[in-house]
Design a protein around this motif. Structure first.
Motif, short mmCIF file in Angstrom:
data_model
loop_
_atom_site.label_atom_id
_atom_site.label_comp_id
_atom_site.label_asym_id
_atom_site.label_seq_id
_atom_site.Cartn_x
_atom_site.Cartn_y
_atom_site.Cartn_z
N ASN A 73 -4.55 -5.52 -1.12
CA ASN A 73 -5.96 -5.54 -0.71
C ASN A 73 -6.55 -6.91 -1.02
O ASN A 73 -7.27 -7.09 -2.02
CB ASN A 73 -6.73 -4.43 -1.44
N ARG A 93 -17.19 -13.70 0.33
CA ARG A 93 -15.88 -13.32 0.87
C ARG A 93 -16.00 -12.96 2.35
O ARG A 93 -15.14 -13.35 3.17
CB ARG A 93 -15.30 -12.15 0.08
N ARG A 145 -18.87 -10.36 -2.74
CA ARG A 145 -18.61 -9.78 -1.42
C ARG A 145 -19.21 -10.60 -0.28
O ARG A 145 -18.56 -10.82 0.75
CB ARG A 145 -19.13 -8.35 -1.36
N ASN A 152 0.80 -1.22 0.00
CA ASN A 152 0.00 0.00 0.00
C ASN A 152 0.84 1.27 0.00
O ASN A 152 0.33 2.35 0.29
CB ASN A 152 -1.01 0.01 1.15
N GLU A 177 -0.21 -1.99 -4.28
CA GLU A 177 -1.47 -2.10 -3.55
C GLU A 177 -1.61 -3.50 -2.96
O GLU A 177 -1.28 -4.50 -3.61
CB GLU A 177 -2.65 -1.78 -4.47
N GLU A 221 -8.93 -8.50 0.31
CA GLU A 221 -10.39 -8.49 0.30
C GLU A 221 -10.93 -8.14 -1.08
O GLU A 221 -11.92 -8.72 -1.54
CB GLU A 221 -10.92 -7.51 1.35
N ARG A 222 -10.29 -7.21 -1.74
CA ARG A 222 -10.74 -6.81 -3.08
C ARG A 222 -10.61 -7.97 -4.06
O ARG A 222 -11.53 -8.22 -4.86
CB ARG A 222 -9.92 -5.61 -3.56
N PHE A 223 -9.50 -8.68 -4.00
CA PHE A 223 -9.32 -9.83 -4.88
C PHE A 223 -10.42 -10.87 -4.66
O PHE A 223 -11.01 -11.38 -5.62
CB PHE A 223 -7.94 -10.47 -4.66
N TYR A 224 -10.68 -11.18 -3.40
CA TYR A 224 -11.70 -12.19 -3.12
C TYR A 224 -13.11 -11.69 -3.42
O TYR A 224 -13.99 -12.48 -3.77
CB TYR A 224 -11.57 -12.68 -1.68
N ASP A 225 -13.34 -10.39 -3.29
CA ASP A 225 -14.63 -9.84 -3.72
C ASP A 225 -14.84 -10.08 -5.21
O ASP A 225 -15.95 -10.40 -5.65
CB ASP A 225 -14.71 -8.34 -3.42
N TRP A 226 -13.76 -9.90 -5.98
CA TRP A 226 -13.85 -10.12 -7.43
C TRP A 226 -14.13 -11.59 -7.75
O TRP A 226 -14.89 -11.90 -8.66
CB TRP A 226 -12.54 -9.72 -8.10
#
Length: 207
Positions: free
Chosen positions: A18, A32, A29, A12, A16, A20-25
């Motif tokens: 993140n 995840r 959500r 970060n 970057e 959580e963002r990868f798993y959201d994709w």
């Protein structure tokens, strides 16, 4: 006090980070959130950052949580997707400092194997004058010992180090050692801090 070396965190700040963002994709959500509520992946990652073997640790957690085994293994198998993209403005600042002859170090919570792999994917990770990697050091930020180890190894007085990190607890620990610090919230703010410290001109900092 004159700054003799600049220290970058990596996650970060230069890349970057993140998950959580990868798993959201990949999961959506809601799924995840259920996954992360049941499996403490950040604790798993802390073990890797403290020196545990990357693949073996992740796969062992997958065996302990069979309902989420495939998703846990993605932490290893798709790791570069979790640790991306590059933060180009910060990379430019790293390189501008080195062009000015300012010593630039990394101080990062990063596993031994994952850092070695990241260096094959991100060229700038090989450009530090010194890289202090928690996996090799056996201790992670914000433990005071990691800052003590940096001071002892680099030989620069604490008050002459300027350190940027995105996490308040890591910054507070560095301040307690007497380091100069900057809480990273974007490359432009970091650029302005480097200009204020007279380490770069506005043009060199991309402002």
């Amino acid at each position: 006090m004159t700054i003799e070396a600049v220290i970058f965190d990596i996650g970060n700040v230069l890349i970057e980070w993140n998950p959580e963002r990868f798993y959201d994709w990949t999961l959506g959500r809601a799924e995840r959130e259920a996954f992360f509520a049941e499996v403490d992946l950040h604790a798993m990652n802390d073990a890797v950052d403290a020196g545990a073997p990357f693949r073996e640790t992740v796969y062992a957690w997958a065996e302990r949580h069979p309902d989420w085994a495939a998703e846990i293994r993605m932490w290893h198998d798709n790791w570069i997707d979790l640790a991306s993209p590059r933060i180009e403005g910060s990379i430019a600042l790293l390189r501008a400092l080195r062009l000015r002859g300012v010593p630039v170090f990394a101080l990062t919570n990063f596993g031994i194997d994952s850092f070695a792999y990241a260096q094959t994917q991100y060229d700038f990770l090989t450009e530090f004058d010194q890289a202090f990697v928690s996996g090799h050091m056996g201790v992670i930020k914000p433990d005071p010992r990691i800052y003590e180890m940096v001071e002892a190894d680099c030989g620069v007085a604490p008050g002459r180090l300027l350190f940027t990190d995105d996490r308040a607890d890591n910054i507070a620990a560095a301040q307690a050692r007497g380091w100069q610090t900057h809480r990273f919230e974007g490359w432009q703010g970091w650029a302005r801090r480097l200009v204020a410290a007279e380490l770069l001109t506005e043009k060199e900092a991309g402002l």
